[in-house]
Design a protein around this motif. Structure first.
Motif: not given
Lengths: 331, 331
Positions: A72, A75-76, A79, A89, A91, B66, B91-93, B95
């Protein structure tokens, strides 16, 4: 395209003509455009693709598992770095299964990608050569120790980390220090070497009985600790190969009516976000996992841009984080 | 295409002709190809797109963070389901930052996608309408309670979960039961309603002093527990809005020289993978987070295939998992 046109000081149609090998461009102009293209690291093939279909706009990240704090964090880091670069990204989790590797490779070849980041690439990953044949730039995080030396790769100073953890326990007065180890990756072997070296430098002969190999899961920490506690002369401190194993150590101590650090000191490895939340808060060797993902991504982006890396192999520093789970042994 | 051709026992050009409605295919052959297409869930539209431009081959998943086990589980469920369908996961975060939402939307519009899955879409997500205008099918996981009712959405039976946790503590003999709550999402409000209802059905008037709102983080569990322990008549049991908060409760108890379940019982919510690894192992309300991600993905794939969903809103069942952190109160 627009970028190349701007850099070469020509129009976009001119760039297009040069890329597609069409006539109607003065030799000097063609040369200028070609030079910009070469400098920016575009090759004609991918540039042509970009013209027809739009650059992929994405980078593939391949991990073993998703629901594991180590992955994780990587991945963070990946990203966030891609996001800042305006890239998406993609995944994929392989679960170390050959067929998932194959299907991933097929998707990458079919749909295109700007590059790929592989974390702990496993034995199924004989695909490195194939990716390169398809012109896909690659970077690695925590290489298992088997990839070509020219592939960009980010790791951590695992030997130093293992050494620091053991030295910390020695300085607290521990003499019987066990180590629970992980799968035979390069990083794991280095941690164990750091542990043994610190013992030897303190005049203690490493005992095979005090080294417990296993998987990077809590169950390994639990089972190994149960065995260690049954020894005629059990250890007063346990250094684990990762933080998840340390959770298993806590459980085994709890079941035996013991506590860290009163009865047994525990030091983990990774400093994943949950380590500071445990009770007792875990003393552990921090490896900057998120930063490792971020750096591998930056290296990949530089390769994609055609830049030359000063060094393909980078190790980020580990550091000991002392919290509540380590203390002097009972007198 | 190749798959359809193989299944129908015809050549790829024949499949292409059928898909594009071109002549030159025998009626029986056409019927066979159409049946395979229907069975495989392809619709002509997406098939035609696939023929002309290459389907995006990917679905976008948008989460807040993530490196949080709740999101990791959802990410895993989505990835596994897409992988089986031969699709990639982007995949996108966010926040919860508006500018990240905007940049994500820009990338989606530029590079295309076959669909999008949004988890706990936040206040910045006024983009639902925009996604639809661009023809992007959408599905939601844990809708915060503000999206149109026709958008496919998967949640859990949060009221039942809150009720079951509280009923469990009541059945053990607890009468002063506190609840640490989370942000004002729909799911959180329902968990709190279940808690209050169970108390009322047991003839206990819910006390505002015993309800502590906060964030879904360990720090909230820690701070709230410290306050609860300072009450003149502190609770004998604490029900938390999620498992991370429960880790904070453990810490506050540890600092106060108390233990679960001996001094205070603790029940969490989620049953994330770490819950069973804690010491004491956490009694918690399991919501099938990974399955929620998987189901939202399957619903999205059906929408992409042009199928009609029987119901756009689905709630998966929660269940109480009794482990070590709950016991009768001290006599």
């Amino acid at each position: 395209m627009a970028e190349i046109a701007a850099l070469a000081g020509v129009s976009k149609p001119t760039v297009s003509k040069v890329m597609n090998g069409q006539p109607g461009v003065a030799a000097a102009t063609r040369e200028r455009v070609e030079r910009v293209i070469a400098e920016r690291g575009y090759v004609r093939h991918s540039a042509a693709r970009a013209l027809s279909a739009g650059r992929a706009g994405s980078v593939n990240l391949v991990v073993k598992e998703i629901d594991n704090a180590y992955f994780s964090e990587i991945i963070r880091g990946v990203e966030e770095t891609l996001e800042r670069a305006g890239l998406s990204m993609v995944l994929t989790a392989t679960h170390d299964e050959a067929r998932r590797h194959r299907r991933w490779l097929a998707r990458v070849v079919e749909h295109g990608t700007d590059g790929a980041i592989l974390v702990l690439p496993d034995e199924h990953f004989a695909h490195l050569g194939e990716l390169r044949r398809h012109g896909v730039p690659v970077a690695l995080v925590d290489d298992r120790g088997e990839s070509p030396p020219d592939v960009p790769s980010v790791g951590a100073t695992n030997f130093a980390g293992g050494f620091a953890a053991t030295e910390h326990l020695l300085s607290l007065g521990h003499r019987r220090i066990a180590m629970i180890s992980g799968p035979a990756f390069k990083s794991t072997r280095e941690r164990a070497a750091g542990y043994r070296t610190a013992l030897q430098e303190a005049g203690i002969q490493p005992e095979p009985l005090l080294e417990k190999p296993g998987g990077f899961v809590a169950e390994t920490g639990h089972g190994a600790t149960r065995e260690l506690l049954r020894l005629p002369d059990p250890p007063t401190a346990i250094f684990t190969g990762n933080d998840l194993q340390a959770m298993g150590v806590y459980r085994a101590l709890y079941e035996a009516g013991l506590r860290a650090p009163d009865d047994v000191s525990v030091v983990g490895f990774d400093d994943l976000p949950f380590a500071r939340l445990l009770t007792p808060a875990l003393t552990t060797v921090r490896q900057p996992v998120r930063e490792m993902g971020a750096l591998a991504t930056r290296m990949l982006l530089r390769v994609i841009a055609g830049e030359k890396l000063e060094s393909a192999r980078v190790e980020l520093a580990t550091s000991l984080i002392v919290r509540e789970s380590s203390a002097p042994p009972r007198p």
